[in-house]
Design a protein around this motif. Structure first.
Motif, PDB file in Angstrom:
ATOM      1  N   ALA A  29       2.225 -13.310  -4.734  1.00  0.00           N
ATOM      2  CA  ALA A  29       1.459 -12.618  -5.771  1.00  0.00           C
ATOM      3  C   ALA A  29       1.739 -13.195  -7.155  1.00  0.00           C
ATOM      4  N   SER A  30       2.970 -13.660  -7.359  1.00  0.00           N
ATOM      5  CA  SER A  30       3.362 -14.178  -8.679  1.00  0.00           C
ATOM      6  C   SER A  30       2.950 -15.626  -8.890  1.00  0.00           C
ATOM      7  N   ARG A  31       2.455 -16.283  -7.848  1.00  0.00           N
ATOM      8  CA  ARG A  31       2.125 -17.711  -7.951  1.00  0.00           C
ATOM      9  C   ARG A  31       0.981 -17.914  -8.929  1.00  0.00           C
ATOM     10  N   ASN A  32       1.220 -18.762  -9.951  1.00  0.00           N
ATOM     11  CA  ASN A  32       0.232 -19.008 -11.006  1.00  0.00           C
ATOM     12  C   ASN A  32      -0.248 -17.702 -11.638  1.00  0.00           C
ATOM     13  N   SER A  33       0.623 -16.710 -11.650  1.00  0.00           N
ATOM     14  CA  SER A  33       0.278 -15.391 -12.158  1.00  0.00           C
ATOM     15  C   SER A  33       1.575 -14.662 -12.486  1.00  0.00           C
ATOM     16  N   ARG A  34       1.530 -13.325 -12.514  1.00  0.00           N
ATOM     17  CA  ARG A  34       2.724 -12.538 -12.794  1.00  0.00           C
ATOM     18  C   ARG A  34       2.698 -11.254 -11.989  1.00  0.00           C
ATOM     19  N   VAL A  35       3.868 -10.766 -11.642  1.00  0.00           N
ATOM     20  CA  VAL A  35       4.020  -9.376 -11.205  1.00  0.00           C
ATOM     21  C   VAL A  35       4.781  -8.662 -12.309  1.00  0.00           C
ATOM     22  N   VAL A  36       4.400  -7.414 -12.570  1.00  0.00           N
ATOM     23  CA  VAL A  36       4.992  -6.668 -13.681  1.00  0.00           C
ATOM     24  C   VAL A  36       5.437  -5.296 -13.191  1.00  0.00           C
TER      25      VAL A  36
END
Length: 325
Positions: A244-251
């Motif tokens: 989910a965090s790949r090339n993105s973010r989890v917050v």
């Protein structure tokens, strides 16, 4: 630790569940703020409470344990994919691409339901439940939640809750023929609860490969419909978080559903294997109860369908490239 939100009359509370009591967070903190501080500070917060304080759990109405920042729902159980694929086109298959990465879709954080809530589905002839375990993301010092390794992702899992991804299978099937979705087949209701159990509470259930070997069961009107071990996932939760965090973010506040467990984790899987609508689709008045070892149970009911205003079908267009004179 167990973390919950509740309603006591006209008041809303947020805090810890201690035995059979709910105890508000010190300093009037909210669940979102506790997730944003992380698991270590949450332990320090727990040490400050009076376990005998608060009010009896039986005297409050539990709400969804958080207001999610976002909800990603994965499809991580091979057995579920086999059954549901047969219910769509009569052929059971798991495509090779499924094994390459833990695929997910985003669902609606604005239609979250809590324990005991009634779902108000669209008009559908194939209403279904989906039994899932969901990871809840918390803060980690020095991390922005982007491009995590699986090892780093594990520390971002604050805790777990039960998730029921209510589904209108006929609506979903139409949408996915357009090669998008699911959308309206799903986003009318996702139930979470009864509380968040912190990740350290479930460490004893981790197997040698890092999978959570907890039992999950679902009952409809008291009858056992499905049962599975969550450790039958194709990937452990830290891999889902990392992807989910790949090339993105989890917050903090993100919710990541495991996808439906196998062996009857939803009716759609059973329909595919049977070649018929057995057991029957859910109907108004039905009760769905989900039980996950180490977490608790989440019960929800089926309310009346909501008839939305009619919309026109697409109008075939002439595909002109120049405006009429």
């Amino acid at each position: 630790m167990r973390i919950a939100r509740w309603r006591d009359g006209a008041d809303t509370g947020e805090g810890f569940v201690v035995g059979e009591r709910v105890v508000p967070f010190p300093d009037g903190l909210r669940v979102s703020e506790v997730l944003s501080q992380g698991l270590g500070p949450a332990r320090a917060l727990y040490a400050r409470i009076d376990p005998a304080g608060g009010i009896p759990l039986a005297d409050v109405r539990l709400l969804a344990p958080l207001v999610p920042a976002a909800i990603r729902d994965f499809v991580a159980f091979e057995e579920h994919v086999e059954g549901v694929s047969a219910s769509v086109d009569g052929r059971s298959e798991v495509v090779p691409e499924w094994y390459e990465a833990p695929t997910f879709y985003f669902t609606n954080p604005h239609t979250v339901l809590g324990p005991g809530d009634l779902v108000s589905p669209p008009v559908t002839r194939r209403l279904d439940f989906e039994l899932e375990l969901a990871a809840v993301i918390g803060a980690v010092d020095g991390s922005d939640g982007a491009n995590l390794s699986a090892d780093a992702a594990a520390s971002h899992i604050f805790g777990y809750t039960i998730m029921n991804d209510w589904s209108a299978r006929d609506v979903q099937s139409r949408e996915m023929k357009v090669r998008l979705g699911p959308a309206k087949g799903k986003d009318f209701g996702t139930a979470l609860g009864p509380w968040i159990v912190t990740a350290d509470e479930l460490d004893r259930h981790l197997d040698a490969e890092g999978f959570l070997a907890v039992r999950a069961e679902v009952f409809v009107n008291g009858a056992l419909i499905g049962e599975d071990l969550v450790s039958n996932m194709g990937w452990p939760f830290p891999v889902l978080v990392a992807y989910a965090s790949r090339n993105s973010r989890v917050v903090p506040g993100d919710v990541l559903g495991s996808g439906t467990v196998g062996n009857g984790g939803c009716l759609g899987e059973l329909w595919g294997r049977a070649g018929e609508l057995t057991p029957p689709p859910l109907a108004e008045g039905d009760e769905v109860r989900m039980v996950v070892e180490g977490i608790g149970e989440l019960t929800g009911g089926v309310g009346a369908a909501v008839i939305a205003p009619a919309l026109p079908s697409a109008r075939p267009r002439p595909r002109n490239r120049v405006r009429d004179a």
